[in-house]
Design a protein around this motif. Structure first.
Motif, short mmCIF file in Angstrom:
data_model
loop_
_atom_site.label_atom_id
_atom_site.label_comp_id
_atom_site.label_asym_id
_atom_site.label_seq_id
_atom_site.Cartn_x
_atom_site.Cartn_y
_atom_site.Cartn_z
N ALA A 58 42.36 42.25 27.15
CA ALA A 58 41.65 41.90 28.66
C ALA A 58 42.51 40.18 29.25
O ALA A 58 43.02 40.83 30.47
CB ALA A 58 40.31 41.41 29.03
N GLU A 61 46.33 40.50 29.86
CA GLU A 61 46.23 42.06 31.12
C GLU A 61 46.09 40.99 32.45
O GLU A 61 46.90 41.11 33.58
CB GLU A 61 45.38 43.20 31.28
N LEU A 62 44.93 40.19 32.21
CA LEU A 62 44.67 38.72 33.49
C LEU A 62 45.72 38.15 33.73
O LEU A 62 46.82 37.82 34.87
CB LEU A 62 43.58 38.50 33.00
N LYS A 114 46.75 50.27 44.45
CA LYS A 114 46.46 49.49 44.44
C LYS A 114 45.93 48.42 45.66
O LYS A 114 45.79 47.59 45.80
CB LYS A 114 47.13 47.93 43.34
N ARG A 132 45.52 44.67 45.41
CA ARG A 132 44.68 44.31 44.28
C ARG A 132 45.12 44.63 42.34
O ARG A 132 45.52 45.53 42.15
CB ARG A 132 42.83 45.20 43.95
N HIS A 134 44.37 43.21 39.64
CA HIS A 134 43.50 43.04 38.38
C HIS A 134 42.14 43.18 39.01
O HIS A 134 41.94 42.63 40.03
CB HIS A 134 43.70 41.82 37.42
N ARG A 135 41.36 43.39 38.54
CA ARG A 135 39.73 43.30 38.76
C ARG A 135 39.17 42.10 39.51
O ARG A 135 38.80 41.21 40.30
CB ARG A 135 38.35 43.54 37.87
N ASP A 136 40.03 40.77 38.79
CA ASP A 136 39.76 39.10 39.60
C ASP A 136 41.03 38.57 40.29
O ASP A 136 40.96 37.33 40.59
CB ASP A 136 39.58 38.63 38.09
N THR A 138 44.24 39.47 43.25
CA THR A 138 44.82 39.93 44.29
C THR A 138 44.98 39.32 44.84
O THR A 138 45.62 37.84 45.13
CB THR A 138 43.60 40.08 45.33
#
Length: 148
Positions: A58, A61-62, A114, A132, A134-136, A138
């Protein structure tokens, strides 16, 4: 009996949780359907290692998403659409065309899902399109629409 859940189970717990269940429910439902494992020291250690590996993935990925957002910031793509009467746009620019332009002009592959575009672009000029990644994270990309 204590059970380590391998998947989310409604009204019991989420994946990775250690829950206390009745012996019959644990053996006949949770373990039998591979939704969980008995909480032995070996299984608890495996869970700990799996959580550490998931956290590492994770984080990678971030970091990749942040780097891609930095690369996209300040970049501009240009799309040409036909003009109708009075200088108005004839048609619109959708996410599919934006993704194709990103691939052609910037050489990046981005999934059209995305792109956060509530409705297609129907006017000439520069529009800032959020992506977007990743979840966190943009990112933002400027889309310049000109007359063909």
């Amino acid at each position: 009996m204590q059970v380590v859940l391998l998947e989310d189970v409604k009204s019991v717990g989420k994946k990775g949780d250690i829950v206390k269940l009745s012996d019959g429910y644990a053996r006949n439902f949770i373990i039998k359907k591979n939704l969980g494992l008995e909480a032995t020291p070996q299984n608890l250690n495996d869970l700990k290692l799996r959580k550490a590996n998931d956290a590492k993935i994770a984080a990678e990925e971030l970091a990749a998403a942040k780097q891609l957002a930095e690369e996209l910031s300040g970049k501009k793509i240009t799309l040409a659409i036909k003009a109708g009467e009075g200088g108005r746009a004839f048609g619109s620019v959708s996410t599919k065309e934006i993704v194709k332009a990103i691939k052609d002009q910037l050489g990046m592959d981005i999934d059209k899902k995305k792109l956060i575009l509530p409705e297609p672009i129907r006017s000439f000029g520069v529009t800032e399109v959020p992506i977007r990644l990743h979840r966190d994270v943009t990112g933002k990309l400027d889309v310049h629409v000109v007359e063909a």
